[in-house]
Design an enzyme around this catalytic site. Structure first.
Site, PDB file in Angstrom:
ATOM      1  N   LYS A  54       0.794  -1.205   0.069  1.00  0.00           N
ATOM      2  CA  LYS A  54       0.109  -0.237  -0.055  1.00  0.00           C
ATOM      3  C   LYS A  54       0.938   1.091  -0.041  1.00  0.00           C
ATOM      4  O   LYS A  54       0.686   2.292  -0.707  1.00  0.00           O
ATOM      5  CB  LYS A  54      -1.013   0.137   1.192  1.00  0.00           C
ATOM      6  CG  LYS A  54      -2.102  -1.135   1.044  1.00  0.00           C
ATOM      7  CD  LYS A  54      -2.910  -1.163   2.290  1.00  0.00           C
ATOM      8  CE  LYS A  54      -3.934  -2.277   2.035  1.00  0.00           C
ATOM      9  NZ  LYS A  54      -4.521  -2.598   3.311  1.00  0.00           N
ATOM     10  N   GLN A  98      -5.309  -1.289   9.426  1.00  0.00           N
ATOM     11  CA  GLN A  98      -5.166  -2.663   8.727  1.00  0.00           C
ATOM     12  C   GLN A  98      -5.928  -3.672   9.779  1.00  0.00           C
ATOM     13  O   GLN A  98      -5.501  -3.729  10.903  1.00  0.00           O
ATOM     14  CB  GLN A  98      -3.765  -3.106   8.493  1.00  0.00           C
ATOM     15  CG  GLN A  98      -3.478  -4.328   8.012  1.00  0.00           C
ATOM     16  CD  GLN A  98      -3.770  -4.477   6.330  1.00  0.00           C
ATOM     17  OE1 GLN A  98      -3.910  -3.249   5.775  1.00  0.00           O
ATOM     18  NE2 GLN A  98      -4.466  -5.344   6.036  1.00  0.00           N
ATOM     19  N   ASP A 121     -11.617   3.096   3.467  1.00  0.00           N
ATOM     20  CA  ASP A 121     -11.976   1.628   3.572  1.00  0.00           C
ATOM     21  C   ASP A 121     -13.213   1.504   3.414  1.00  0.00           C
ATOM     22  O   ASP A 121     -13.796   0.404   3.165  1.00  0.00           O
ATOM     23  CB  ASP A 121     -11.358   1.293   5.032  1.00  0.00           C
ATOM     24  CG  ASP A 121     -10.305  -0.025   5.030  1.00  0.00           C
ATOM     25  OD1 ASP A 121     -10.163  -0.325   3.745  1.00  0.00           O
ATOM     26  OD2 ASP A 121      -9.513   0.199   5.755  1.00  0.00           O
TER      27      ASP A 121
HETATM   28  N1  GUN Z   1      -7.440  -6.506   5.964  1.00  0.00           N
HETATM   29  C1  GUN Z   1      -7.683  -7.136   4.967  1.00  0.00           C
HETATM   30  N2  GUN Z   1      -8.330  -6.688   3.894  1.00  0.00           N
HETATM   31  C2  GUN Z   1      -8.447  -5.451   4.472  1.00  0.00           C
HETATM   32  C3  GUN Z   1      -9.005  -4.302   3.932  1.00  0.00           C
HETATM   33  O1  GUN Z   1      -9.432  -4.103   2.838  1.00  0.00           O
HETATM   34  N3  GUN Z   1      -8.738  -3.143   4.901  1.00  0.00           N
HETATM   35  C4  GUN Z   1      -8.304  -3.137   6.114  1.00  0.00           C
HETATM   36  N4  GUN Z   1      -8.228  -2.065   6.810  1.00  0.00           N
HETATM   37  N5  GUN Z   1      -7.717  -4.144   6.588  1.00  0.00           N
HETATM   38  C5  GUN Z   1      -7.639  -5.320   5.770  1.00  0.00           C
END
Ligand code: GUN
Length: 282
Positions: A54, A98, A121
């Site tokens: 990311k 996350q 998100d």
């Molecule tokens: N963990 C797995 N997929 C995601 C996601 O799309 N966003 C976040 N914040 N954590 C994750």
């Protein structure tokens, strides 16, 4: 005939090229650089890999990136303090915490603390609720990416039977809402669904997000169906999806591979949401 493979890497590349141009234009017009803060708590190796990716992708798209890697022992109060600080930070337009978080931290409490205008998100109840009633919202990145893949492959959804296997807040529930918005008839299945195969075999479009390797096999798929595999499972050091690729390939009309299907789209949609967040805050 073998299924047409939906190339998420190629679609993602195309969208990111456009996005990079849009970011550059936004910066030259406004002197504002879209900023994304990613917060990671703990030592989960997969989460560390995702967060690195990311960070790299954000910078590559011309945006500002901040990453907070916090110890697994971080308290809920400390994390909430950081979220509060990021909510008030003008350089930051998008905040992503996350998941999963360590067990001693209340995940919903943290997600609720993120300013909904920075919730790239789309996990805040305000954004989830807006998606539910069809109002403008940040759409969760993986479901958003799935819809982009379907659109790019020219899959029409109106009147089709879409079956979603998995009922998570991150993928299953939001993707069901998006499919419904596109006029599909939607069935949501889960781990306690009786005779799952009888339902998945009715699917014109089958989205699988259960987190179990090779869970859906060819005999559970309707010939010619569009199959979207959201799973990323590590088996004997190799990444495999929730769909058994070999047997599915012989039956499906379209199929996403793992890796290289849905995965690359998730970060792409995150970057898109971050630009939108910056545009909205002007
Ligand atoms: N963990 C797995 N997929 C995601 C996601 O799309 N966003 C976040 N914040 N954590 C994750």
């Amino acid at each position: 005939m073998a299924a047409t493979i939906i190339d998420g890497k190629a679609v993602s590349k195309k969208i990111r090229q456009q996005l990079t141009e849009d970011v550059a234009r936004f910066i030259s017009e406004t002197r504002i650089t879209p900023g994304l803060a990613v917060v990671l708590v703990g030592d989960d190796p997969a989460s560390h890999t995702y967060v690195r990716s990311k960070e790299k992708s954000t910078v590559k798209a011309g945006m500002y990136s901040e990453v907070y890697r916090l110890a697994a022992t971080t308290s809920e109060a400390e994390l909430l303090n950081l979220v509060d600080k990021l909510n008030k930070d003008n350089k930051i337009h998008g905040i992503l915490v996350q998941l999963p978080l360590p067990g001693h931290i209340d995940e919903l409490k943290v997600l609720n603390a993120i300013d909904p205008r920075k919730d790239v998100d789309g996990f805040h109840p305000m954004n989830a609720g807006n998606l539910f009633i069809g109002q403008e919202s940040f759409i969760p990145c993986t479901p958003h990416g799935i819809m982009e893949l379907l659109a790019d492959a020219g899959v029409s959804l109106q009147g089709k039977h879409a079956v979603v296997v998995g009922r998570s807040n991150i993928v299953g529930k939001p993707v069901a809402m998006l499919l419904l918005q596109q006029h599909a008839t939607v069935t949501i299945c889960h781990s306690r669904t009786a005779d799952l195969g009888a339902i998945t075999r009715q699917a014109d479009v089958l989205v699988v997000a259960v987190g179990r390797p090779n869970f859906i096999t060819g005999e559970m798929i309707k010939p010619g169906a569009v199959v979207i595999d959201v799973g990323i499972n590590r088996v004997d050091g190799k990444l495999v999806g929730d769909v058994d690729f070999e047997s599915a390939q012989a039956v499906a009309g379209h199929l996403t591979p793992v890796p290289g299907g849905v995965g690359p789209m998730t970060i792409t949609m995150l970057l898109k949401n971050t630009l939108v967040a910056a545009q909205r805050c002007r």
